[in-house]
Design a protein around this motif. Structure first.
Motif, PDB file in Angstrom:
ATOM      1  N   SER A  25       0.836  -1.207   0.000  1.00 54.27           N
ATOM      2  CA  SER A  25       0.000   0.000   0.000  1.00 54.27           C
ATOM      3  C   SER A  25       0.872   1.259   0.000  1.00 54.27           C
ATOM      4  N   CYS A  26       0.313   2.349  -0.493  1.00 55.59           N
ATOM      5  CA  CYS A  26       1.000   3.642  -0.365  1.00 55.59           C
ATOM      6  C   CYS A  26       1.134   4.003   1.111  1.00 55.59           C
ATOM      7  N   PHE A  27       0.157   3.563   1.906  1.00 57.64           N
ATOM      8  CA  PHE A  27       0.130   3.938   3.325  1.00 57.64           C
ATOM      9  C   PHE A  27      -0.054   2.703   4.205  1.00 57.64           C
ATOM     10  N   PHE A  48      -2.441  -0.851  -4.809  1.00 56.71           N
ATOM     11  CA  PHE A  48      -0.988  -1.064  -4.878  1.00 56.71           C
ATOM     12  C   PHE A  48      -0.277   0.263  -5.133  1.00 56.71           C
ATOM     13  N   CYS A  49       0.816   0.497  -4.411  1.00 54.24           N
ATOM     14  CA  CYS A  49       1.592   1.723  -4.606  1.00 54.24           C
ATOM     15  C   CYS A  49       2.351   1.622  -5.924  1.00 54.24           C
ATOM     16  N   ALA A  50       2.188   2.656  -6.751  1.00 52.44           N
ATOM     17  CA  ALA A  50       2.864   2.659  -8.050  1.00 52.44           C
ATOM     18  C   ALA A  50       4.246   3.297  -7.962  1.00 52.44           C
ATOM     19  N   GLY A  51       4.573   3.815  -6.770  1.00 57.31           N
ATOM     20  CA  GLY A  51       5.846   4.516  -6.619  1.00 57.31           C
ATOM     21  C   GLY A  51       6.978   3.604  -6.176  1.00 57.31           C
ATOM     22  N   LYS A  52       6.631   2.558  -5.436  1.00 57.84           N
ATOM     23  CA  LYS A  52       7.674   1.714  -4.842  1.00 57.84           C
ATOM     24  C   LYS A  52       8.025   0.548  -5.761  1.00 57.84           C
ATOM     25  N   HIS A  72      -5.066   7.765  -3.183  1.00 57.89           N
ATOM     26  CA  HIS A  72      -3.823   7.549  -2.439  1.00 57.89           C
ATOM     27  C   HIS A  72      -2.603   7.952  -3.244  1.00 57.89           C
ATOM     28  N   TRP A  73      -2.620   7.676  -4.512  1.00 54.95           N
ATOM     29  CA  TRP A  73      -1.477   8.037  -5.358  1.00 54.95           C
ATOM     30  C   TRP A  73      -1.228   9.549  -5.329  1.00 54.95           C
ATOM     31  N   LYS A  74      -2.333  10.302  -5.237  1.00 52.58           N
ATOM     32  CA  LYS A  74      -2.190  11.766  -5.204  1.00 52.58           C
ATOM     33  C   LYS A  74      -1.495  12.219  -3.931  1.00 52.58           C
ATOM     34  N   GLN A  75      -1.686  11.430  -2.851  1.00 54.90           N
ATOM     35  CA  GLN A  75      -1.124  11.817  -1.553  1.00 54.90           C
ATOM     36  C   GLN A  75       0.235  11.170  -1.280  1.00 54.90           C
ATOM     37  N   CYS A  76       0.609  10.192  -2.055  1.00 54.07           N
ATOM     38  CA  CYS A  76       1.766   9.340  -1.717  1.00 54.07           C
ATOM     39  C   CYS A  76       3.072   9.939  -2.263  1.00 54.07           C
ATOM     40  N   PRO A  77       4.034  10.185  -1.367  1.00 52.35           N
ATOM     41  CA  PRO A  77       5.316  10.758  -1.827  1.00 52.35           C
ATOM     42  C   PRO A  77       6.006   9.880  -2.870  1.00 52.35           C
ATOM     43  N   ALA A  78       5.953   8.571  -2.700  1.00 54.64           N
ATOM     44  CA  ALA A  78       6.648   7.691  -3.661  1.00 54.64           C
ATOM     45  C   ALA A  78       5.975   7.759  -5.033  1.00 54.64           C
ATOM     46  N   CYS A  79       4.642   7.748  -5.032  1.00 55.03           N
ATOM     47  CA  CYS A  79       3.921   7.829  -6.314  1.00 55.03           C
ATOM     48  C   CYS A  79       4.184   9.176  -6.984  1.00 55.03           C
ATOM     49  N   GLN A  80       4.162  10.231  -6.187  1.00 53.94           N
ATOM     50  CA  GLN A  80       4.383  11.572  -6.749  1.00 53.94           C
ATOM     51  C   GLN A  80       5.807  11.718  -7.283  1.00 53.94           C
TER      52      GLN A  80
HETATM   53 ZN    ZN Z   1       2.228   5.183  -3.618  1.00 52.17          ZN
END
Ligand code: ZN
Ligand code: ACM
Length: 557
Positions: A273-275, A314-318, A352-360
């Protein structure tokens, strides 16, 4: 007037005689002859495709005739003198599967260009048999030449919302076979349950295949039933299902949902998760007591207990997300021989993607202009992986948003627009529009049990035309076919699943198999009445909505 017609039809089918030919889906060409062939209680079979006793055609035909008619079939060395002859033959069809079934007063012969089309011939033969297993086993003299209109003829089943046992999955596959469908789309992961054993990540099933309860009744429901629901398929069971399907010439396309509908996976491995530290959101009036307790004791992520679309994806940043998914897909690929892997892609909120530092950060690094492009990045990265393993990605039509992955195939569910857009871009598509082929919709005006809503009668299914008028002629070849989807929020037992798919599956089969010229509702209706009897023989729990005068005729007072 309609009512009268039905009564006549009803009466006539009670006395249905052996000479009637009532095949669903309607074959391409049928030449009825005179006379009939009487099946003895012991028949000989010569199978020129293979004389091995475990050949799929031999086993299927032998088992079916024994089970439903107590007929013994003896496989004998190749000879034209057998009662039933299965014969491989070249046909001028440009490589398309086709068969010719000939019944004479002396016996039965199926000529086919592939064993798969011989299997279709066997399905037709079965439908010539009486619907009553104790009736005289006579079949009419006939010659049938037949082949399918579409290459992709599918049924989907969601086992995430409600687990269905392996024995039922096999039955489901038999139902597909009876209707000459060739693809089983197995929706294996959901917010409410992860159903496939993955050896590298045992918590996916230890944690992700279990939920503490389910909302009662139709969403938003009347509280939680507080009954645990669980179940998953071991890899051995999956192999068994795939082999069972293969022996019926049915391809199993697995679906592993990403990036949305992933609450169960996140419950197992919160770092997806992003969080990871944010508690799963389950509205207070929908949550089970056990979940409340576990949350009080510090558990953060839960398998969902209600229906809908959830922000925790799923977090798209990690990169760890992608490593996880690639490892999961490795095990999926090892088990499913299909060229295709469905990765979902629908209904992924971007909250969540909008809030997630890794996604951003990912978006900034790759200069992606919005979260739709991030989803497109996600799907394209998975597509590259699948392509590198020789697999083709299929996704729901949301995968068009932010740019389609180069080789992806699109399953168009929010109407046909996604399918049309993708086909115009030279992508293969499969039509599954909610308007015509969502078998979770009710089929009677007044259903006696809860459904998700919608109203899709068998007539509506029958009226479906998979090739949209809007598509230029040059692009119609990109429509591989269509499929009905069976989402199981409101199907918590297999008898309900049967009730929802039957008899609409019969209409779907004709949409997909029969030539456009051969399709006629009035003609189908007559054959459907016999099909109901066959469903009785097979002990299928089908909906009687068709007979419901309220939903089909207006009675003048
Ligand atoms: Zn994320
Ligand atoms: C879908 O019905 N969400 C594909």
């Amino acid at each position: 007037m309609r009512l009268l017609l039905w009564l006549t039809a009803l009466l006539s089918f009670v006395f249905v005689n052996a000479q009637e030919i009532n095949i669903i889906p309607k074959p391409l060409e049928t030449k009825a002859g005179k006379g009939s062939y009487t099946l003895k209680n012991k028949l000989t079979l010569a199978n020129y495709f293979s004389d091995k006793a475990d050949n799929a055609l031999t086993v299927y035909l032998t088992d079916y005739l024994k089970k439903y008619y107590n007929i013994e079939v003896e496989l004998i060395p190749k000879t034209e003198k057998a009662d039933i002859v299965l014969f491989p033959i070249r046909m001028p069809t440009g490589g398309a599967l086709a068969y010719k079934l000939s019944v004479t007063e002396k016996g039965i012969r199926i000529n086919a260009n592939f064993d798969e089309s011989a299997f279709h011939g066997i399905q037709t033969l079965i439908q010539l048999l009486p619907v009553n297993s104790t009736a005289a086993k006579q079949i009419p003299v006939v010659e049938i030449f037949d082949r399918a209109r579409f290459d992709y003829r599918g049924m989907h089943l969601d086992v995430g919302r409600h687990y269905a046992p392996v024995a039922f999955i096999k039955k489901y596959i038999d139902y597909l076979a009876l209707h000459k469908l060739n693809t089983f789309h197995w929706h294996l992961t959901e917010d409410q349950g992860w159903r496939m054993e993955i050896k590298k990540y045992p918590l996916l099933t230890e944690v992700g295949s279990k939920r503490n309860g389910t909302i009662i009744g139709r969403y938003p429901g009347k509280g939680n039933d507080n009954k645990p629901h669980e179940g998953y398929y071991t890899q051995e069971e999956i192999k068994e299902v795939v082999a069972y399907a293969k022996s019926r010439f049915i391809e199993v396309v697995p679906e592993i949902e990403m990036p949305g509908h992933s609450s169960a996976a996140i419950a197992a491995y919160p770092w997806l998760s992003c969080f990871p530290n944010r508690t799963t959101a389950i509205p207070i009036n929908m949550v089970s007591m056990k979940t409340v307790q576990e949350a009080q004791n510090g558990r953060v992520k839960f398998v969902q207990e209600t229906w809908g679309v959830f922000d925790d994806v799923f977090c798209a940043g990690k990169d760890t997300t992608f490593t996880f998914l690639e490892n999961v897909l490795d095990e999926v690929i090892a088990l499913f021989p299909s060229k295709y892997v469905h990765i979902g892609g629908d209904e992924c909120p971007k909250t969540h993607w909008k809030q997630c530092p890794a996604c951003q950060k990912r978006m900034k690094d790759l200069q992606l202009k919005d979260e739709h492009e991030l989803q497109s990045y996600f799907v394209q990265r998975i597509e590259k992986y699948l392509n590198s393993k020789g697999k083709i990605l299929i996704g729901w039509d949301e995968i068009l948003e932010g740019g389609l992955a180069p080789n992806a195939q699109v399953m168009s569910w929010r109407g046909e627009a996604g399918g049309i857009a993708a086909a115009k871009e030279n992508h293969y598509v499969i039509m599954t529009p909610g308007s015509h082929v969502y078998f979770d919709h009710k089929q009677a005006a007044n259903e006696d049990s809860v459904t998700i809503g919608g109203f899709t009668t068998i007539q509506k299914v029958y009226s479906y035309e998979p090739v949209p008028k809007e598509l230029p002629e040059s692009q119609t070849k990109f429509v591989r076919g269509a499929q009905a989807n069976v989402w199981t929020e409101y199907m918590n037992n297999t008898s309900k699943i049967e009730y929802m798919i039957f008899p609409r599956m019969a209409a779907l089969s004709e949409v997909l198999w029969s030539s456009k010229e051969n399709r006629s509702w009035d003609d189908f209706e007559k054959r459907l009445l016999v099909q109901f009897k066959r469903y009785d023989l097979l002990k299928v729990n089908y909906s009687r909505a068709y007979f419901d005068p309220k939903s089909t005729v207006e009675v003048k007072k």
